[in-house]
Enzyme design. Structure first.
Site, PDB file in Angstrom:
ATOM      1  N   GLU A 292     -23.798  10.943   5.187  1.00  0.00           N
ATOM      2  CA  GLU A 292     -23.965  12.332   5.094  1.00  0.00           C
ATOM      3  C   GLU A 292     -23.631  12.920   3.853  1.00  0.00           C
ATOM      4  OE1 GLU A 292     -26.475  13.396   6.981  1.00  0.00           O
ATOM      5  OE2 GLU A 292     -26.156  11.223   8.014  1.00  0.00           O
ATOM      6  N   CYS A 326     -22.774  21.942   2.390  1.00  0.00           N
ATOM      7  CA  CYS A 326     -23.998  21.135   2.068  1.00  0.00           C
ATOM      8  C   CYS A 326     -25.129  21.888   2.122  1.00  0.00           C
ATOM      9  CB  CYS A 326     -23.654  19.642   2.890  1.00  0.00           C
ATOM     10  SG  CYS A 326     -23.636  20.175   4.402  1.00  0.00           S
TER      11      CYS A 326
HETATM   12  P1  NAP Z   1     -16.587  13.251  -2.552  1.00  0.00           P
HETATM   13  O1  NAP Z   1     -16.133  13.424  -3.645  1.00  0.00           O
HETATM   14  O2  NAP Z   1     -17.699  12.284  -2.008  1.00  0.00           O
HETATM   15  O3  NAP Z   1     -15.736  12.813  -1.319  1.00  0.00           O
HETATM   16  C1  NAP Z   1     -15.907  12.619  -0.055  1.00  0.00           C
HETATM   17  C2  NAP Z   1     -14.560  11.630   0.521  1.00  0.00           C
HETATM   18  O4  NAP Z   1     -14.848  10.262  -0.006  1.00  0.00           O
HETATM   19  C3  NAP Z   1     -13.358  12.130   0.301  1.00  0.00           C
HETATM   20  O5  NAP Z   1     -12.635  11.700   1.546  1.00  0.00           O
HETATM   21  C4  NAP Z   1     -12.875  11.017  -1.017  1.00  0.00           C
HETATM   22  O6  NAP Z   1     -11.483  10.700  -0.933  1.00  0.00           O
HETATM   23  C5  NAP Z   1     -13.591   9.689  -0.634  1.00  0.00           C
HETATM   24  N1  NAP Z   1     -13.796   8.991  -1.747  1.00  0.00           N
HETATM   25  C6  NAP Z   1     -13.961   9.085  -2.811  1.00  0.00           C
HETATM   26  N2  NAP Z   1     -14.170   7.911  -3.620  1.00  0.00           N
HETATM   27  C7  NAP Z   1     -14.241   6.934  -2.639  1.00  0.00           C
HETATM   28  C8  NAP Z   1     -14.359   5.627  -2.421  1.00  0.00           C
HETATM   29  N3  NAP Z   1     -14.671   4.661  -3.584  1.00  0.00           N
HETATM   30  N4  NAP Z   1     -14.583   5.058  -1.612  1.00  0.00           N
HETATM   31  C9  NAP Z   1     -14.263   5.467  -0.106  1.00  0.00           C
HETATM   32  N5  NAP Z   1     -13.867   6.912  -0.501  1.00  0.00           N
HETATM   33  C10 NAP Z   1     -13.950   7.541  -1.355  1.00  0.00           C
HETATM   34  O7  NAP Z   1     -17.119  14.716  -1.544  1.00  0.00           O
HETATM   35  P2  NAP Z   1     -16.577  16.130  -1.598  1.00  0.00           P
HETATM   36  O8  NAP Z   1     -16.135  16.711  -2.843  1.00  0.00           O
HETATM   37  O9  NAP Z   1     -14.994  15.604  -0.695  1.00  0.00           O
HETATM   38  O10 NAP Z   1     -17.243  16.823  -0.654  1.00  0.00           O
HETATM   39  C11 NAP Z   1     -18.551  17.640  -1.304  1.00  0.00           C
HETATM   40  C12 NAP Z   1     -19.658  16.656  -1.119  1.00  0.00           C
HETATM   41  O11 NAP Z   1     -19.877  16.503   0.537  1.00  0.00           O
HETATM   42  C13 NAP Z   1     -21.039  17.712  -1.428  1.00  0.00           C
HETATM   43  O12 NAP Z   1     -21.940  16.782  -2.174  1.00  0.00           O
HETATM   44  C14 NAP Z   1     -21.583  18.099  -0.024  1.00  0.00           C
HETATM   45  O13 NAP Z   1     -22.939  18.206  -0.138  1.00  0.00           O
HETATM   46  C15 NAP Z   1     -21.335  16.802   0.713  1.00  0.00           C
HETATM   47  N6  NAP Z   1     -21.249  17.406   2.207  1.00  0.00           N
HETATM   48  C16 NAP Z   1     -22.299  16.814   2.809  1.00  0.00           C
HETATM   49  C17 NAP Z   1     -22.388  16.911   4.299  1.00  0.00           C
HETATM   50  C18 NAP Z   1     -23.603  16.591   5.187  1.00  0.00           C
HETATM   51  O14 NAP Z   1     -23.411  16.719   6.462  1.00  0.00           O
HETATM   52  N7  NAP Z   1     -24.543  16.216   4.817  1.00  0.00           N
HETATM   53  C19 NAP Z   1     -21.317  17.887   4.987  1.00  0.00           C
HETATM   54  C20 NAP Z   1     -20.464  18.308   4.269  1.00  0.00           C
HETATM   55  C21 NAP Z   1     -20.281  18.043   2.897  1.00  0.00           C
HETATM   56  P3  NAP Z   1     -10.641  11.546  -2.187  1.00  0.00           P
HETATM   57  O15 NAP Z   1     -10.724  12.957  -1.910  1.00  0.00           O
HETATM   58  O16 NAP Z   1      -9.407  10.838  -2.024  1.00  0.00           O
HETATM   59  O17 NAP Z   1     -11.478  11.270  -3.399  1.00  0.00           O
END
Ligand code: NAP
Length: 521
Positions: A292, A326
């Site tokens: 997601e 999001c």
């Molecule tokens: P993110 O930077 O993609 O990080 C999400 C998760 O992925 C974190 O736990 C992060 O860990 C981990 N991660 C980073 N690099 C990784 C890798 N190479 N392999 C595996 N995991 C990895 O996103 P965010 O900044 O936390 O969240 C914001 C984003 O989430 C926005 O784009 C938002 O739209 C989206 N979102 C979507 C929904 C939906 O339901 N569609 C809901 C909420 C949020 P680290 O923190 O350790 O880097």
């Protein structure tokens, strides 16, 4: 009520506390004091049914007051992360053999324990995620709802509808769990999304390795406390704190990982999808990826709309939790005929928003999550100044926290970066449309497709929006944030993800596989 009798009752969404009531506020302040007095604590890892300390610490801070440390977390090494997957794989057959009723009761108990600690969880969200009290309360309610909803849904999958029975044969279909799931949540709903993804996988009979966001690990540890207290077996889940860039690939690529349940950015989601698609030595399945991802959500304001209602809905959707949802409205597309009236009213409303420390209930907006996020959003604001007209905001505010003014750009062209790219902060692009059909075309002019809303009183235009507005969650005459478990199953199209519809009746299917047995009589 016992978990079994609660499970038998109908699902209802968790009611919210009202922080304007003096008795509620007194309890909230006391919860905040409790949380603050426990801030800065050290948290071990939980892997293979035991605590581990590596001495390499990840520190999370309060984004309203960055000098305040919220938690210090031991980070997993590559060896420990590998062990987490291997032990979860070894324990999986035992957990998979437990009954759905037992697992569902544990999940109900977890929901009840979060409810018992509701104000404490609210306060952790205030201090670690920078949520205002009402935003925190809505999130804790959603976490409880996920427990209550998925527990009941599992009971339905435990007794599936009968198959067509052929003469001389008896046929059955049973749902089996998949194996080890890696759970990767974002920081913006660090309790609700984490809880939902975790309990859905567990209640279906999978074991899980949780890799929480590095911004909000303390809240994840609080969920681990709840899972332990609810009676989940020590090896059914692992809490594997660590940086995504260090252990993320390993967890995704491991041959014993059966599925990855991810919520986060488009960039990381696509990387996970790509890495998971490649079979590794010893791997005997196609990994499932539930991803997601982001949004660039639009609200259309028609010439036949209730303009005041549209202004209120847009302002709330765009700037609630500082636009870090999001589902947040980041584009508003307004019919030419009401454009000036709408923009004037929106500017007035937004200019009155108070920004400051999240714990102060007088503030409508708190901080953004980190210094890095603040810098990134400010860069987009500079881009916006070159691409469009700044109407209000555009700068940081006083205070040591990561505060930003609510920011509105008008006259934004659909080719502008601030119209196309997810900013994930309090920045709204306002665009003019010739008519309703043009407005829907503009709303669909994005690679995302998560939420959207339309304000109009015209039933024919509502029909048109129902057909043509391409979004996983479309709202008519209301804001585009605030999906409720059970009522608004949530997930988006295109680059917004795999449309898993969290909080809906089909969600658990993603954590199950169906086996059919036909016996000759
Ligand atoms: P993110 O930077 O993609 O990080 C999400 C998760 O992925 C974190 O736990 C992060 O860990 C981990 N991660 C980073 N690099 C990784 C890798 N190479 N392999 C595996 N995991 C990895 O996103 P965010 O900044 O936390 O969240 C914001 C984003 O989430 C926005 O784009 C938002 O739209 C989206 N979102 C979507 C929904 C939906 O339901 N569609 C809901 C909420 C949020 P680290 O923190 O350790 O880097």
């Amino acid at each position: 009520m016992t978990p079994a009798s609660a499970l038998a009752a109908a699902f209802v969404n968790e009611p919210y506390l009202d922080f304007s009531k003096p008795e509620v506020w007194a309890e909230a302040e006391s919860a905040l004091r409790h949380v603050t007095s426990h801030s800065g604590r050290e948290y071990p890892l939980w892997i293979a049914g035991a605590e581990h300390r590596t001495g390499d610490l990840l520190t999370s801070v309060n984004p309203s007051h960055p000098s305040e440390v919220v938690g210090r977390h031991h980070k997993a090494t590559v060896e420990l992360a590998t062990r987490a997957i291997e032990d979860a794989h070894a324990y999986f057959p035992e957990w998979a053999r437990t009954t759905a009723q037992h697992r569902a009761e544990l999940v109900m108990r977890a929901g009840a324990l979060i409810r018992e600690r509701k104000l404490e969880f609210d306060a952790w969200l205030v201090v670690e995620a920078g949520k205002t009290w009402p935003e925190a309360e809505a999130e804790v309610g959603e976490a409880i709802d996920f427990c209550e909803y998925y527990a009941r849904q599992m009971m339905k999958f435990a007794s599936p509808e009968a198959l067509v029975q052929l003469p001389g044969e008896h046929g059955d279909m049973v749902y089996l769990p998949l194996g080890v799931g890696v759970i990767i949540p974002p920081w913006n709903f660090p309790l609700a999304i984490l809880t939902g993804m975790t309990v859905a996988a567990l209640v279906a009979g999978n074991t899980v390795v949780i890799k929480p966001s590095s911004e909000t690990p303390t809240i994840a540890q609080k969920l681990a406390e709840v899972l332990h207290a609810a009676g989940f077996p020590p090896r059914s889940f692992a809490m594997c704190v660590g940086s995504g860039s260090v252990i993320g690939d390993l967890l995704v690529e491991h041959p014993k990982t059966r599925f990855v349940s991810f919520t986060g950015s488009r960039e990381v989601g696509l990387r996970i999808n790509e890495l998971a698609a490649k079979p590794r030595k010893g791997q005997i399945w196609i990994k499932r990826v539930i991803a997601e991802m982001g949004g660039k959500d639009a609200i259309v304001v028609d010439r036949e709309a209730d303009i005041d209602a549209a202004v209120a809905g847009v302002a709330q959707s765009a700037f609630g939790y500082q636009g870090q949802k999001c589902s947040a409205c980041s584009r508003v597309i307004v019919d030419d005929l009401v454009y000036s009236e709408f923009l004037d009213k929106l500017r007035t409303r937004v200019a009155a928003f108070t920004v400051g420390p999240a714990e102060d209930r007088a503030n409508f907006m708190g901080p953004v999550i980190s210094a890095g996020a603040q810098r990134n959003i400010l860069r987009y604001i500079e881009t916006g100044k070159a691409e469009a007209r700044l109407v209000t905001g555009g700068a940081t505010t006083n205070g040591d926290g990561y505060f930003l003014q609510p920011t509105i750009f008008a006259g934004v062209d659909s080719t502008a970066r601030i119209f196309q790219e997810e900013i994930f902060g309090p920045v709204l692009a306002v665009t003019r449309a010739r008519d309703f059909t043009h407005a829907i075309e503009l709303a669909n002019d994005t690679e995302y497709g998560l939420t959207g809303a339309v304000y109009t009183r015209n039933p024919e235009k509502i029909r048109q929006a129902r057909e043509d507005f391409f979004a996983g969650n479309l709202y008519i005459n209301r804001k585009c944030t605030g999906a409720m478990v059970g009522a608004h199953p949530f997930g988006g199209f295109n680059m917004s993800g795999t449309d898993s519809k969290a909080g809906g009746p089909d969600y658990l299917l993603q954590f199950l596989q169906a086996k059919v047995i036909a016996e000759k009589l």
